[in-house]
Design a protein around this motif. Structure first.
Motif, PDB file in Angstrom:
ATOM      1  N   PRO A  85     198.442  16.409   2.372  1.00  0.00           N
ATOM      2  CA  PRO A  85     199.603  16.349   3.425  1.00  0.00           C
ATOM      3  C   PRO A  85     200.415  17.828   3.049  1.00  0.00           C
ATOM      4  O   PRO A  85     200.909  18.277   4.092  1.00  0.00           O
ATOM      5  N   ILE A  86     200.640  18.280   1.707  1.00  0.00           N
ATOM      6  CA  ILE A  86     201.153  19.409   1.490  1.00  0.00           C
ATOM      7  C   ILE A  86     200.317  20.665   2.299  1.00  0.00           C
ATOM      8  O   ILE A  86     201.153  21.510   2.697  1.00  0.00           O
ATOM      9  N   MET A  87     199.118  20.679   2.314  1.00  0.00           N
ATOM     10  CA  MET A  87     198.498  21.484   2.893  1.00  0.00           C
ATOM     11  C   MET A  87     198.589  21.406   4.533  1.00  0.00           C
ATOM     12  O   MET A  87     198.187  22.526   5.148  1.00  0.00           O
ATOM     13  N   GLY A  88     198.996  20.332   4.997  1.00  0.00           N
ATOM     14  CA  GLY A  88     198.861  20.281   6.235  1.00  0.00           C
ATOM     15  C   GLY A  88     197.618  20.222   7.167  1.00  0.00           C
ATOM     16  O   GLY A  88     197.473  20.650   8.383  1.00  0.00           O
ATOM     17  N   LEU A  89     196.388  19.930   6.201  1.00  0.00           N
ATOM     18  CA  LEU A  89     195.225  19.796   7.150  1.00  0.00           C
ATOM     19  C   LEU A  89     194.594  18.408   6.868  1.00  0.00           C
ATOM     20  O   LEU A  89     194.869  17.555   5.995  1.00  0.00           O
ATOM     21  N   SER A  90     193.756  18.017   7.959  1.00  0.00           N
ATOM     22  CA  SER A  90     193.247  16.674   7.981  1.00  0.00           C
ATOM     23  C   SER A  90     191.875  16.843   7.081  1.00  0.00           C
ATOM     24  O   SER A  90     191.586  17.717   6.758  1.00  0.00           O
ATOM     25  N   PRO A  91     191.636  15.680   6.627  1.00  0.00           N
ATOM     26  CA  PRO A  91     190.206  15.787   5.946  1.00  0.00           C
ATOM     27  C   PRO A  91     189.144  16.696   6.606  1.00  0.00           C
ATOM     28  O   PRO A  91     188.314  17.157   6.000  1.00  0.00           O
ATOM     29  N   THR A 126     206.526  32.398  -3.005  1.00  0.00           N
ATOM     30  CA  THR A 126     205.599  31.325  -2.961  1.00  0.00           C
ATOM     31  C   THR A 126     206.352  30.040  -2.943  1.00  0.00           C
ATOM     32  O   THR A 126     206.154  28.943  -2.234  1.00  0.00           O
ATOM     33  N   GLN A 127     207.742  30.061  -3.563  1.00  0.00           N
ATOM     34  CA  GLN A 127     208.678  29.035  -3.351  1.00  0.00           C
ATOM     35  C   GLN A 127     208.941  28.589  -1.968  1.00  0.00           C
ATOM     36  O   GLN A 127     209.097  27.469  -1.542  1.00  0.00           O
ATOM     37  N   LEU A 129     206.199  24.172   3.475  1.00  0.00           N
ATOM     38  CA  LEU A 129     205.237  23.286   3.884  1.00  0.00           C
ATOM     39  C   LEU A 129     205.663  21.885   3.565  1.00  0.00           C
ATOM     40  O   LEU A 129     205.110  20.858   4.143  1.00  0.00           O
ATOM     41  N   LEU A 130     206.443  21.457   2.622  1.00  0.00           N
ATOM     42  CA  LEU A 130     207.125  20.301   2.144  1.00  0.00           C
ATOM     43  C   LEU A 130     207.593  19.712   3.263  1.00  0.00           C
ATOM     44  O   LEU A 130     207.668  18.584   3.691  1.00  0.00           O
ATOM     45  N   ALA A 131     208.761  20.549   3.802  1.00  0.00           N
ATOM     46  CA  ALA A 131     209.540  20.150   5.125  1.00  0.00           C
ATOM     47  C   ALA A 131     208.497  19.678   6.069  1.00  0.00           C
ATOM     48  O   ALA A 131     208.523  18.715   6.990  1.00  0.00           O
ATOM     49  N   ASP A 132     207.540  20.579   6.343  1.00  0.00           N
ATOM     50  CA  ASP A 132     206.700  20.198   7.579  1.00  0.00           C
ATOM     51  C   ASP A 132     205.871  18.907   7.281  1.00  0.00           C
ATOM     52  O   ASP A 132     205.530  18.333   8.286  1.00  0.00           O
TER      53      ASP A 132
END
Length: 139
Positions: free
Chosen positions: A36-42, A119-120, A126-129
């Motif tokens: 989820p943090i990457m925002g990518l599906s499997p 990076t932070q 990414l966390l918010a997304d």
């Protein structure tokens, strides 16, 4: 590290951790937030992994991914042992997209994440997304 840009190392490590969660072999490390943090599906993770390995030794990519997962497991088991002995704080240097602080099983454990400002900022976005909440135990 390029000024104003997130770490490529953080991205590569996070990708390996995320793909490890869906790889077709026994898991040495479980992290339900890695994908989820990457925002990518499997499917997207798999496609990116295959594309990255194109023309290269697939065994290298597998070993690298297993190394990243093993390193994370070792670190988290070490933290768990230290907490059992009374440790109340942990610092993650070069935190990148590490998700321990968001999965921390001990709310009394204070987690400090340290990384390059770009990076932070990228991680916070990414966390918010992903809708991943920042716990009160994190600095």
């Amino acid at each position: 590290m390029q000024v104003g840009k997130p770490s490529r190392t953080a991205l590569a490590t996070a990708h390996a951790r995320a793909y490890h969660q869906i790889a077709p072999e026994p898991r040495v490390f479980t992290d339900p937030l890695a994908g989820p943090i990457m925002g990518l599906s499997p499917e997207e993770l798999t496609a990116q992994t295959i594309a990255a390995a194109a023309g290269e030794d697939i065994a290298f990519h597998r070993v690298r991914r297993l190394f990243m997962a093993s390193r994370s497991r070792f670190a988290e088991e070490t933290v768990a042992d230290a907490v059992a002995e009374g440790t109340r704080q942990v610092v993650i240097l070069g935190a990148g997209l590490d998700t321990f602080a968001y999965r921390n099983p001990d709310p009394a454990l204070r987690v400090f994440e340290v990384d390059h400002p770009a990076t932070q900022a990228w991680k916070r976005q990414l966390l918010a997304d992903a809708g991943i909440t920042v716990p009160d135990s994190l600095t």
